[in-house]
Design a protein around this motif. Structure first.
Motif, PDB file in Angstrom:
ATOM      1  N   GLY A 200       0.832  -1.193   0.000  1.00 45.44           N
ATOM      2  CA  GLY A 200       0.000   0.000   0.000  1.00 45.44           C
ATOM      3  C   GLY A 200       0.866   1.241   0.000  1.00 45.44           C
ATOM      4  O   GLY A 200       2.047   1.191   0.370  1.00 45.44           O
ATOM      5  N   ASN A 201       0.288   2.368  -0.430  1.00 48.49           N
ATOM      6  CA  ASN A 201       1.068   3.606  -0.471  1.00 48.49           C
ATOM      7  C   ASN A 201       1.021   4.371   0.845  1.00 48.49           C
ATOM      8  O   ASN A 201       1.458   5.517   0.912  1.00 48.49           O
ATOM      9  CB  ASN A 201       0.600   4.502  -1.621  1.00 48.49           C
ATOM     10  CG  ASN A 201      -0.829   4.973  -1.442  1.00 48.49           C
ATOM     11  OD1 ASN A 201      -1.615   4.383  -0.701  1.00 48.49           O
ATOM     12  ND2 ASN A 201      -1.186   6.052  -2.122  1.00 48.49           N
ATOM     13  N   VAL A 254      -2.838  11.323 -12.760  1.00 43.43           N
ATOM     14  CA  VAL A 254      -1.964  11.041 -11.614  1.00 43.43           C
ATOM     15  C   VAL A 254      -1.484   9.605 -11.780  1.00 43.43           C
ATOM     16  O   VAL A 254      -2.257   8.661 -11.623  1.00 43.43           O
ATOM     17  CB  VAL A 254      -2.713  11.213 -10.280  1.00 43.43           C
ATOM     18  CG1 VAL A 254      -1.783  10.921  -9.111  1.00 43.43           C
ATOM     19  CG2 VAL A 254      -3.288  12.621 -10.163  1.00 43.43           C
ATOM     20  N   PHE A 255      -0.213   9.437 -12.109  1.00 44.90           N
ATOM     21  CA  PHE A 255       0.342   8.113 -12.396  1.00 44.90           C
ATOM     22  C   PHE A 255       1.077   7.601 -11.156  1.00 44.90           C
ATOM     23  O   PHE A 255       2.023   8.238 -10.677  1.00 44.90           O
ATOM     24  CB  PHE A 255       1.292   8.173 -13.586  1.00 44.90           C
ATOM     25  CG  PHE A 255       0.625   8.579 -14.865  1.00 44.90           C
ATOM     26  CD1 PHE A 255       0.087   7.626 -15.713  1.00 44.90           C
ATOM     27  CD2 PHE A 255       0.518   9.914 -15.217  1.00 44.90           C
ATOM     28  CE1 PHE A 255      -0.533   7.994 -16.894  1.00 44.90           C
ATOM     29  CE2 PHE A 255      -0.102  10.302 -16.391  1.00 44.90           C
ATOM     30  CZ  PHE A 255      -0.626   9.328 -17.234  1.00 44.90           C
ATOM     31  N   ILE A 256       0.625   6.469 -10.666  1.00 49.73           N
ATOM     32  CA  ILE A 256       1.290   5.805  -9.538  1.00 49.73           C
ATOM     33  C   ILE A 256       2.055   4.614 -10.102  1.00 49.73           C
ATOM     34  O   ILE A 256       1.457   3.698 -10.680  1.00 49.73           O
ATOM     35  CB  ILE A 256       0.280   5.341  -8.476  1.00 49.73           C
ATOM     36  CG1 ILE A 256      -0.587   6.514  -8.015  1.00 49.73           C
ATOM     37  CG2 ILE A 256       0.997   4.723  -7.287  1.00 49.73           C
ATOM     38  CD1 ILE A 256      -1.644   6.135  -6.995  1.00 49.73           C
ATOM     39  N   ASN A 257       3.367   4.645  -9.964  1.00 51.36           N
ATOM     40  CA  ASN A 257       4.227   3.622 -10.551  1.00 51.36           C
ATOM     41  C   ASN A 257       4.863   2.781  -9.447  1.00 51.36           C
ATOM     42  O   ASN A 257       5.542   3.314  -8.568  1.00 51.36           O
ATOM     43  CB  ASN A 257       5.318   4.276 -11.400  1.00 51.36           C
ATOM     44  CG  ASN A 257       4.743   5.142 -12.511  1.00 51.36           C
ATOM     45  OD1 ASN A 257       4.197   4.635 -13.472  1.00 51.36           O
ATOM     46  ND2 ASN A 257       4.864   6.448 -12.370  1.00 51.36           N
ATOM     47  N   TRP A 258       4.626   1.480  -9.517  1.00 51.92           N
ATOM     48  CA  TRP A 258       5.238   0.521  -8.600  1.00 51.92           C
ATOM     49  C   TRP A 258       6.253  -0.302  -9.375  1.00 51.92           C
ATOM     50  O   TRP A 258       5.887  -1.076 -10.262  1.00 51.92           O
ATOM     51  CB  TRP A 258       4.189  -0.402  -7.993  1.00 51.92           C
ATOM     52  CG  TRP A 258       3.167   0.266  -7.126  1.00 51.92           C
ATOM     53  CD1 TRP A 258       2.037   0.886  -7.531  1.00 51.92           C
ATOM     54  CD2 TRP A 258       3.201   0.367  -5.695  1.00 51.92           C
ATOM     55  NE1 TRP A 258       1.347   1.363  -6.455  1.00 51.92           N
ATOM     56  CE2 TRP A 258       2.038   1.066  -5.314  1.00 51.92           C
ATOM     57  CE3 TRP A 258       4.096  -0.067  -4.714  1.00 51.92           C
ATOM     58  CZ2 TRP A 258       1.740   1.342  -3.979  1.00 51.92           C
ATOM     59  CZ3 TRP A 258       3.804   0.199  -3.395  1.00 51.92           C
ATOM     60  CH2 TRP A 258       2.655   0.897  -3.030  1.00 51.92           C
ATOM     61  N   CYS A 269       9.762  -1.752  -1.655  1.00 50.66           N
ATOM     62  CA  CYS A 269       8.831  -1.560  -2.776  1.00 50.66           C
ATOM     63  C   CYS A 269       7.983  -0.327  -2.483  1.00 50.66           C
ATOM     64  O   CYS A 269       6.988  -0.396  -1.770  1.00 50.66           O
ATOM     65  CB  CYS A 269       7.958  -2.805  -2.953  1.00 50.66           C
ATOM     66  SG  CYS A 269       6.761  -2.698  -4.298  1.00 50.66           S
ATOM     67  N   LYS A 270       8.370   0.822  -3.047  1.00 50.00           N
ATOM     68  CA  LYS A 270       7.689   2.083  -2.787  1.00 50.00           C
ATOM     69  C   LYS A 270       7.127   2.651  -4.088  1.00 50.00           C
ATOM     70  O   LYS A 270       7.710   2.473  -5.155  1.00 50.00           O
ATOM     71  CB  LYS A 270       8.667   3.101  -2.183  1.00 50.00           C
ATOM     72  CG  LYS A 270       9.295   2.659  -0.873  1.00 50.00           C
ATOM     73  CD  LYS A 270      10.304   3.699  -0.405  1.00 50.00           C
ATOM     74  CE  LYS A 270      11.004   3.250   0.869  1.00 50.00           C
ATOM     75  NZ  LYS A 270      12.013   4.241   1.318  1.00 50.00           N
ATOM     76  N   PRO A 271       6.007   3.366  -4.002  1.00 48.06           N
ATOM     77  CA  PRO A 271       5.442   3.966  -5.213  1.00 48.06           C
ATOM     78  C   PRO A 271       6.119   5.286  -5.551  1.00 48.06           C
ATOM     79  O   PRO A 271       6.645   5.981  -4.677  1.00 48.06           O
ATOM     80  CB  PRO A 271       3.974   4.198  -4.829  1.00 48.06           C
ATOM     81  CG  PRO A 271       4.024   4.448  -3.355  1.00 48.06           C
ATOM     82  CD  PRO A 271       5.137   3.569  -2.821  1.00 48.06           C
ATOM     83  N   GLY A 321       2.177  -1.240 -12.431  1.00 40.09           N
ATOM     84  CA  GLY A 321       2.960  -2.055 -11.511  1.00 40.09           C
ATOM     85  C   GLY A 321       3.838  -3.060 -12.239  1.00 40.09           C
ATOM     86  O   GLY A 321       3.434  -3.626 -13.261  1.00 40.09           O
ATOM     87  N   ASN A 322       5.038  -3.258 -11.727  1.00 37.23           N
ATOM     88  CA  ASN A 322       5.974  -4.222 -12.298  1.00 37.23           C
ATOM     89  C   ASN A 322       6.817  -4.780 -11.164  1.00 37.23           C
ATOM     90  O   ASN A 322       7.499  -4.026 -10.466  1.00 37.23           O
ATOM     91  CB  ASN A 322       6.853  -3.557 -13.348  1.00 37.23           C
ATOM     92  CG  ASN A 322       7.779  -4.547 -14.029  1.00 37.23           C
ATOM     93  OD1 ASN A 322       7.637  -5.763 -13.849  1.00 37.23           O
ATOM     94  ND2 ASN A 322       8.733  -4.060 -14.788  1.00 37.23           N
TER      95      ASN A 322
END
Length: 396
Positions: A200-201, A254-258, A269-271, A321-322
């Motif tokens: 989770g963020n 709003v792009f959240i990249n994991w 593992c941070k966004p 997510g990747n």
């Protein structure tokens, strides 16, 4: 043609085997080792280190997004809160806030003059207006009468609709300048089912978690686990002027990249967040973002409404997510691919040797031999090596 076809079919049944030939040419040797070095370096650095080809990966995780906006603003003598300016109120991966309104008060069902900018709406007599006609660029159904345009001297066709029409009676309200400090809370949870990893963020904190979120604003270095963003910060990161967004509205992604390396601890593992304007702009007619809605009420038993055309910012939250973790299978596959690709060095050097280097005809004659099948009672035994009298030196 017959000879060509015969040679083709006979040659099709030939068997080819590589022949080892050592060419003592320093220029060609430098090219050969240079190409080898480039290919090996490419696979080690880019494929294995940068692209992590030794990992099994997952690029389509499951995720959920919840959004909430906060802030208050003054509109004349009225105080507006999030119920007034946020759509939809329940939040989700799309949320919008109203920055400016164009309001048409006290509309009710009835008949009134069509706006003069509508095609063929201007008239001089009733016969110019076709009864029952609906103009899709207009505001309602024509009654067949030609009437004065409100308090003007010219006339337009009468229509049945919500009166007065918006184009005539709308009032433009000033923009909400305080909206630049509105905050949007974006909660995101992501799950990589292949690796059974859930992230989770928001950093888990049982003691002071809610207290921390009430005070913090997102900062990539200081507060990476605080998903609370000022609208002014979002506009700035998207390289947009907030005053221009108040005037025309706009859609911002709003792009959240994991990007998670699960060979490390999962806490690493941070966004990361990025922002970009999504709708067309640059003075195009379709640029900006606006929508209409109405508030209905009754007065003396008759239904009225207030029509509102709202300009604002719409935020589309998009999650990528990747995740990857070491696996022996992709490691073996990519290692074999790398070793096989080294063979391209020989192909390149053969082409250079047979095309550009002096005495290439002699090299070609030494490299390609035609050997015919001998009777079974003959046995060829060869010892030693054959040396050439070429200055560059060719040994077979």
């Amino acid at each position: 043609m017959c000879l060509f076809i015969k040679d083709y079919f006979i040659g099709f049944l030939d068997y080819e085997t590589p022949k080892v030939m050592v060419v003592k040419n320093k220029k060609l040797g430098v090219i050969y080792r240079g190409v080898q070095f480039f290919v090996i370096t490419y696979f080690i650095w880019y494929v294995f280190i940068s692209q992590k080809a030794y990992q099994d990966s997952e690029t389509r995780p499951e995720n959920s997004v919840y959004t909430k906006m906060k802030g208050t603003a003054l509109q004349g003598d009225h105080v507006l809160d999030m119920v007034e300016y946020v759509r939809p109120s329940e939040g989700g991966d799309v949320i919008s806030t109203i920055l400016r309104r164009v309001v048409t008060h006290n509309q009710r069902q009835g008949t009134c003059a069509e706006h003069f900018t509508v095609p063929n709406a201007n008239c001089s007599k009733d016969s110019d207006c076709i009864s029952g006609k609906v103009d899709f660029d207009g505001n309602g159904q024509r009654t067949g009468r030609c009437v004065p345009y409100y308090n003007q001297t010219f006339k337009t066709c009468e229509i049945q609709t919500w009166c007065p029409i918006e184009d005539y009676a709308a009032i433009r309200e000033p923009a909400l300048a305080e909206a630049i400090n509105f905050t949007v809370y974006i909660k995101n949870a992501i799950h990589f089912p292949k690796f059974k990893v859930f992230r989770g963020n928001i950093k888990p904190n049982k003691r002071n978690g809610q207290k921390y979120l009430n005070k913090c604003h997102y900062n990539e270095e200081k507060h990476p686990y605080c998903p609370i963003f000022r609208l002014g910060y979002i506009a700035e990161q998207a390289r947009e002027k907030f005053s221009e967004l108040c005037r025309t509205g706009g859609v911002i992604g709003v792009f959240i990249n994991w990007k998670c390396d699960l060979d490390l601890d999962p806490s690493e593992c941070k966004p990361t967040y990025s922002f970009r304007r999504l709708d067309l702009r640059k003075n195009l007619p379709s640029s900006g973002y606006n929508f209409r809605f109405a508030k209905y009420y009754s007065k003396d038993g008759e239904e009225f409404r207030t029509l509102i055309k709202a300009f604002g910012i719409r935020l589309d939250v998009i999650v990528h997510g990747n995740a990857g973790r070491f696996s022996i299978i992709p490691t073996i596959i990519n290692t074999v691919t790398a070793m096989t690709s080294v063979g391209i060095c020989s192909i390149i050097c053969d082409w250079i040797m047979l095309t550009f280097i002096d005495k290439n005809a002699i090299y070609s004659g030494r490299k390609f031999d035609d050997t015919f099948t001998l009777p079974t009672e003959f046995t060829i035994i060869s010892y030693g090596s054959t040396h050439s009298d070429l200055s560059d030196g060719v040994a077979l």
